[in-house]
Design a protein around this motif. Sequence first.
Motif, mmCIF file in Angstrom:
data_model
loop_
_atom_site.group_PDB
_atom_site.id
_atom_site.type_symbol
_atom_site.label_atom_id
_atom_site.label_comp_id
_atom_site.label_asym_id
_atom_site.label_seq_id
_atom_site.Cartn_x
_atom_site.Cartn_y
_atom_site.Cartn_z
ATOM 1 N N LEU A 96 -45.738 90.642 112.207
ATOM 2 C CA LEU A 96 -46.729 89.607 112.039
ATOM 3 C C LEU A 96 -48.010 90.020 111.388
ATOM 4 N N ALA A 97 -48.492 91.138 111.543
ATOM 5 C CA ALA A 97 -49.715 91.510 111.281
ATOM 6 C C ALA A 97 -49.438 91.874 109.732
ATOM 7 N N LEU A 98 -48.631 92.254 109.196
ATOM 8 C CA LEU A 98 -48.389 92.629 107.996
ATOM 9 C C LEU A 98 -47.999 91.238 106.983
ATOM 10 N N LYS A 99 -47.468 90.382 107.703
ATOM 11 C CA LYS A 99 -47.365 88.973 107.176
ATOM 12 C C LYS A 99 -48.672 88.374 106.805
ATOM 13 N N LEU A 100 -49.362 88.575 107.753
ATOM 14 C CA LEU A 100 -50.936 87.986 107.650
ATOM 15 C C LEU A 100 -51.665 88.744 106.598
ATOM 16 N N ASP A 101 -51.609 90.082 106.776
ATOM 17 C CA ASP A 101 -52.339 90.973 105.949
ATOM 18 C C ASP A 101 -51.398 92.205 105.394
ATOM 19 N N PRO A 102 -50.757 92.026 104.410
ATOM 20 C CA PRO A 102 -49.785 93.148 103.889
ATOM 21 C C PRO A 102 -50.742 94.465 103.560
ATOM 22 N N THR A 103 -51.826 94.415 103.650
ATOM 23 C CA THR A 103 -53.003 95.619 103.494
ATOM 24 C C THR A 103 -53.241 96.393 104.662
ATOM 25 N N ASN A 104 -52.795 95.974 105.774
ATOM 26 C CA ASN A 104 -53.003 96.375 107.149
ATOM 27 C C ASN A 104 -52.394 97.720 107.245
ATOM 28 N N GLN A 105 -52.985 98.714 106.943
ATOM 29 C CA GLN A 105 -52.356 100.049 107.155
ATOM 30 C C GLN A 105 -52.104 100.686 108.351
ATOM 31 N N LYS A 106 -52.820 100.249 109.341
ATOM 32 C CA LYS A 106 -52.366 100.780 110.901
ATOM 33 C C LYS A 106 -51.101 99.955 111.298
ATOM 34 N N ALA A 107 -51.081 98.806 110.911
ATOM 35 C CA ALA A 107 -49.781 98.040 111.251
ATOM 36 C C ALA A 107 -48.613 98.628 110.643
ATOM 37 N N LEU A 108 -48.649 99.115 109.372
ATOM 38 C CA LEU A 108 -47.528 99.863 108.759
ATOM 39 C C LEU A 108 -47.328 101.075 109.412
ATOM 40 N N VAL A 109 -48.243 101.821 109.722
ATOM 41 C CA VAL A 109 -47.998 102.936 110.316
ATOM 42 C C VAL A 109 -47.124 102.900 111.926
ATOM 43 N N ARG A 110 -47.970 101.996 112.411
ATOM 44 C CA ARG A 110 -47.435 101.644 114.077
ATOM 45 C C ARG A 110 -46.074 101.006 113.783
ATOM 46 N N ARG A 111 -45.733 100.176 112.803
ATOM 47 C CA ARG A 111 -44.444 99.628 112.808
ATOM 48 C C ARG A 111 -43.376 100.732 112.539
ATOM 49 N N GLY A 112 -43.774 101.938 111.567
ATOM 50 C CA GLY A 112 -42.856 102.784 111.481
ATOM 51 C C GLY A 112 -42.420 103.515 112.721
ATOM 52 N N ILE A 113 -43.491 103.981 113.565
ATOM 53 C CA ILE A 113 -43.374 104.617 114.772
ATOM 54 C C ILE A 113 -42.439 103.641 115.683
ATOM 55 N N ALA A 114 -42.991 102.582 115.580
ATOM 56 C CA ALA A 114 -41.882 101.694 116.749
ATOM 57 C C ALA A 114 -40.757 101.520 116.359
ATOM 58 N N LEU A 115 -40.223 101.340 115.045
ATOM 59 C CA LEU A 115 -38.917 101.152 114.517
ATOM 60 C C LEU A 115 -38.068 102.526 114.615
ATOM 61 N N GLU A 116 -38.884 103.743 114.382
ATOM 62 C CA GLU A 116 -38.290 105.127 115.015
ATOM 63 C C GLU A 116 -37.776 105.146 116.290
ATOM 64 N N GLU A 117 -38.721 104.589 117.195
ATOM 65 C CA GLU A 117 -38.259 104.781 118.853
ATOM 66 C C GLU A 117 -37.118 103.737 118.962
ATOM 67 N N LEU A 118 -36.967 102.849 118.178
ATOM 68 C CA LEU A 118 -35.980 101.930 118.460
ATOM 69 C C LEU A 118 -34.718 102.296 117.825
ATOM 70 N N GLY A 119 -34.602 103.581 117.056
ATOM 71 C CA GLY A 119 -33.529 104.044 116.391
ATOM 72 C C GLY A 119 -33.308 103.485 115.093
#
Length: 153
Positions: free
Chosen positions: A41-64
Amino acid sequence: DPSSALAPCASSATKSTLLSNRAQARAQLRDPKGAAGDCTLALKLDPTNQKALVRRGIALEELGKLQEALVDLEAARKLNLLPPSLAKVVASARTRVAAAAVRDRALLAASKDHETLVNRDQTLRLHLAAPPPTRVRANEPFSFALNVANEFG
């Protein structure tokens, strides 16, 4: 829109930051699914949100969800956003994706008459008892028999 309740008068960038921060809180509470959702959602609102990009990558990695995680983490790496401590996460995800691809190819090569679906430590084998019809008219029902084998390993 779930983000509208966060700050009704805030800009998209502010809402994006709030969602990214909530994602970090969810990650700390061991809720990677919620964290990934907030980051999306954060990236849909602001595609330049760098922390959201990193945090989503980490969360997706944890989800497998390694392929999706690698997309985000590699994008963050190219932008020099990853701290050195996360380089291990990227390397681990890359290794796991490669190993899964090799395992999937080996399983599919070994099976001639059925499909194999692999999810982490579980393998689901699908076998059609008879070939499905080759042609079916639109909106015309048809049936077929399917055998399912579930393996844990």
